[in-house]
Design an enzyme around this catalytic site. Structure first.
Site, PDB file in Angstrom:
ATOM      1  N   ASP A 156      19.734  26.526  47.072  1.00  0.00           N
ATOM      2  CA  ASP A 156      19.446  25.358  46.241  1.00  0.00           C
ATOM      3  C   ASP A 156      18.809  24.232  47.069  1.00  0.00           C
ATOM      4  OD1 ASP A 156      19.410  23.952  43.861  1.00  0.00           O
ATOM      5  OD2 ASP A 156      21.518  24.344  43.405  1.00  0.00           O
ATOM      6  N   GLU A 189      14.430  25.662  43.889  1.00  0.00           N
ATOM      7  CA  GLU A 189      13.919  24.349  44.275  1.00  0.00           C
ATOM      8  C   GLU A 189      13.314  23.645  43.066  1.00  0.00           C
ATOM      9  OE1 GLU A 189      10.127  22.314  45.358  1.00  0.00           O
ATOM     10  OE2 GLU A 189      10.615  24.082  44.177  1.00  0.00           O
ATOM     11  N   TRP A 190      13.463  24.299  41.899  1.00  0.00           N
ATOM     12  CA  TRP A 190      13.114  23.746  40.570  1.00  0.00           C
ATOM     13  C   TRP A 190      11.620  23.559  40.352  1.00  0.00           C
ATOM     14  CZ3 TRP A 190      16.323  19.700  43.238  1.00  0.00           C
ATOM     15  CH2 TRP A 190      17.642  20.154  43.400  1.00  0.00           C
ATOM     16  N   GLY A 191      10.793  24.024  41.267  1.00  0.00           N
ATOM     17  CA  GLY A 191       9.348  23.866  41.088  1.00  0.00           C
ATOM     18  C   GLY A 191       8.832  22.509  41.514  1.00  0.00           C
ATOM     19  N   ASP A 192       9.706  21.675  42.088  1.00  0.00           N
ATOM     20  CA  ASP A 192       9.294  20.304  42.440  1.00  0.00           C
ATOM     21  C   ASP A 192       8.155  20.272  43.451  1.00  0.00           C
ATOM     22  OD1 ASP A 192      11.240  19.508  40.775  1.00  0.00           O
ATOM     23  OD2 ASP A 192      12.448  18.440  42.258  1.00  0.00           O
ATOM     24  N   ASN A 193       8.148  21.220  44.374  1.00  0.00           N
ATOM     25  CA  ASN A 193       7.135  21.231  45.441  1.00  0.00           C
ATOM     26  C   ASN A 193       6.226  22.461  45.347  1.00  0.00           C
ATOM     27  OD1 ASN A 193       8.113  18.901  47.361  1.00  0.00           O
ATOM     28  ND2 ASN A 193       9.940  20.046  46.777  1.00  0.00           N
ATOM     29  N   ASP A 211      17.245  22.799  35.414  1.00  0.00           N
ATOM     30  CA  ASP A 211      18.238  23.726  34.864  1.00  0.00           C
ATOM     31  C   ASP A 211      18.054  23.965  33.368  1.00  0.00           C
ATOM     32  OD1 ASP A 211      19.176  23.700  37.385  1.00  0.00           O
ATOM     33  OD2 ASP A 211      21.110  22.790  36.927  1.00  0.00           O
TER      34      ASP A 211
HETATM   35  C1  GLA Z   1      21.537  23.163  40.625  1.00  0.00           C
HETATM   36  C2  GLA Z   1      20.922  24.509  40.253  1.00  0.00           C
HETATM   37  C3  GLA Z   1      21.821  25.206  39.231  1.00  0.00           C
HETATM   38  C4  GLA Z   1      23.212  25.392  39.806  1.00  0.00           C
HETATM   39  C5  GLA Z   1      23.790  24.049  40.247  1.00  0.00           C
HETATM   40  C6  GLA Z   1      25.087  24.198  41.027  1.00  0.00           C
HETATM   41  O1  GLA Z   1      21.540  22.290  39.540  1.00  0.00           O
HETATM   42  O2  GLA Z   1      19.630  24.348  39.745  1.00  0.00           O
HETATM   43  O3  GLA Z   1      21.263  26.446  38.858  1.00  0.00           O
HETATM   44  O4  GLA Z   1      23.152  26.274  40.894  1.00  0.00           O
HETATM   45  O5  GLA Z   1      22.869  23.360  41.085  1.00  0.00           O
HETATM   46  O6  GLA Z   1      25.605  23.003  41.446  1.00  0.00           O
END
Ligand code: GLA
Length: 411
Positions: A156, A189-193, A211
């Site tokens: 993460d 990393e959510w695609g931020d970079n 998420d």
């Molecule tokens: C981030 C991630 C989630 C999960 C939580 C756990 O938000 O994107 O998928 O793993 O952390 O704290």
């Protein structure tokens, strides 16, 4: 030959063999695993921080007993909050309260069921739930995971301050590589970079969004950040043509699934079908111990799973984008194709699809179909029906639902 010459020769051979060895040992991601999108289960969507060894064991049991393992699901992944403190030597430990038997015993149990065990850490100082992160401990943590028998790491991006993402994710990749154990590496990393631009040789998948939340088209605000429904994630990187980055061993991750977590049957069907078509990892996020037959039937639809696991490894393209109607098209092995007709809207949608006027051309693979020259037979992968492309297709798609077809060349 002089003694001096022999000494020099010896030094030269040593240097050369060292150089050769370091080339061989240079870090890379493990290319024997993750070649197709991962399939499994993860604790976060249902259990949040409430994880313990008994529940994880029961989930492994349920994965086998429900038939999910037979359908291809493999990983049991523990998300955030399994951690205890680091010991005096900096070794990460499990929470003794929630995992009293230790992680190695849990991995042994999961392996005894023919499944694999995944774990979660973070590139920063602390995880998103405030547990110890791996920053500065990458090699030590990777070795600990390998010693425990871990098979999958979700990594993460919380509390990373000014860390360079490519560098941080590469460090952990190299640390995993150095253990010698095949550990699938899932970048979160959510695609931020824009990880699709730099992570293709680092991770086996990378998250493309924040998420997920179990709703159709909502955003759910947590204050400083939001979670996203199915359509929001589907559209989030719409203009970036992310499918060009998806290949064997490198997948766009649409996040863990919310099938069985409160949406309607139609929404769950659409969610599952879209994730399959887009070659996202298929990681269930519901409680496998008490899911309904409807949820199980969706999660184990073998024809839909076959689209996700198709050996060609091509992510679907958005072929028609016309208001409530979206059509996704996916080239498959052996000349087959998958078509997904999605009704995004709140009312029933009537679709008249005349194949002959809808020639398909996929620039990425160079494959195309001219239905005037070639006829395909098709079958429905949810409701059972069949037909062929010589006749227009008429569909009435309920709100938020999909029709998915597999096309096979005739004759
Ligand atoms: C981030 C991630 C989630 C999960 C939580 C756990 O938000 O994107 O998928 O793993 O952390 O704290």
């Amino acid at each position: 030959m002089s003694r001096n010459f022999l000494q020099k020769l010896f030094v030269l051979i040593s240097v050369l063999s060292l150089a050769l060895f370091s080339v061989q040992a240079s870090a890379e991601k493990n290319s024997k695993i993750g070649q197709l999108p991962a399939m499994g289960w993860n604790s976060w969507n249902t259990f949040d921080c409430d994880v313990d060894e008994q529940m994880i064991r029961e989930m492994a049991d349920a994965m086998v007993e429900s038939g999910m393992k037979d359908a291809g699901y493999e990983y049991i992944n523990i998300d955030d909050c399994w951690h205890g403190e680091r010991d005096q030597d900096g070794n990460i430990q499990v929470s003794k309260e929630h995992f009293p038997s230790g992680m190695k015993a849990l991995a042994d149990y999961v392996h005894s069921k023919g499944l694999k065990l995944g774990i979660y850490s973070d590139a920063g100082n602390t995880t998103c739930a405030g547990r110890p992160g791996s920053r500065g401990y990458e090699y030590q943590d990777a070795k600990t995971y390998a010693d425990w028998g871990i098979d999958y790491l979700k990594y993460d991006w919380c509390d990373t301050d000014k860390l360079n993402p490519e560098g941080a994710y590469t460090t952990m990749r190299d640390a995993l590589h150095a253990t010698g154990r095949p550990i699938l590496y899932s970048i979160c990393e959510w695609g931020d970079n824009q990880p699709w631009e730099w992570a293709t040789d680092i991770g086996h998948s990378w998250r493309i969004s924040g998420d997920i939340y179990p709703c159709w088209d909502c955003g759910y605000s947590w204050g400083s950040w939001s979670s996203w429904g199915v359509l929001k994630i589907l559209d989030m990187r719409k203009d970036l043509n992310l499918r060009q980055y998806a290949k064997h061993g490198q997948w766009n991750d649409m996040d863990m699934m919310e099938v069985g977590n409160g949406m309607t049957a139609a929404e769950d069907r659409s969610h599952f079908s879209l994730w399959a078509m887009l070659n996202s990892p298929l990681i269930a996020g519901n409680d496998l111990r008490n899911m309904s037959k409807q949820t199980l039937d969706i999660l184990t639809n073998k024809d839909i799973i076959a689209l996700n696991q198709d050996a060609a490894g091509v992510q679907a393209m958005r072929y028609i984008d016309a208001g409530d109607l979206n059509v996704f098209v996916k080239p498959l092995m052996n000349g087959d194709w998958a078509f997904l007709f999605l009704n995004r809207g709140d009312d029933i949608l009537t679709v008249n699809h005349d194949w002959q006027f809808n020639i398909v051309k996929d620039d990425l693979t160079g494959r195309s179909i001219d239905f005037n020259k070639q006829t395909f037979g098709y079958k429905g992968l949810w409701k059972s029906f069949s037909g062929d492309t010589s006749q227009p297709l008429q569909l009435n798609i309920p709100a938020h639902d999909v029709v998915v077809l597999r096309l096979t060349p005739k004759g």
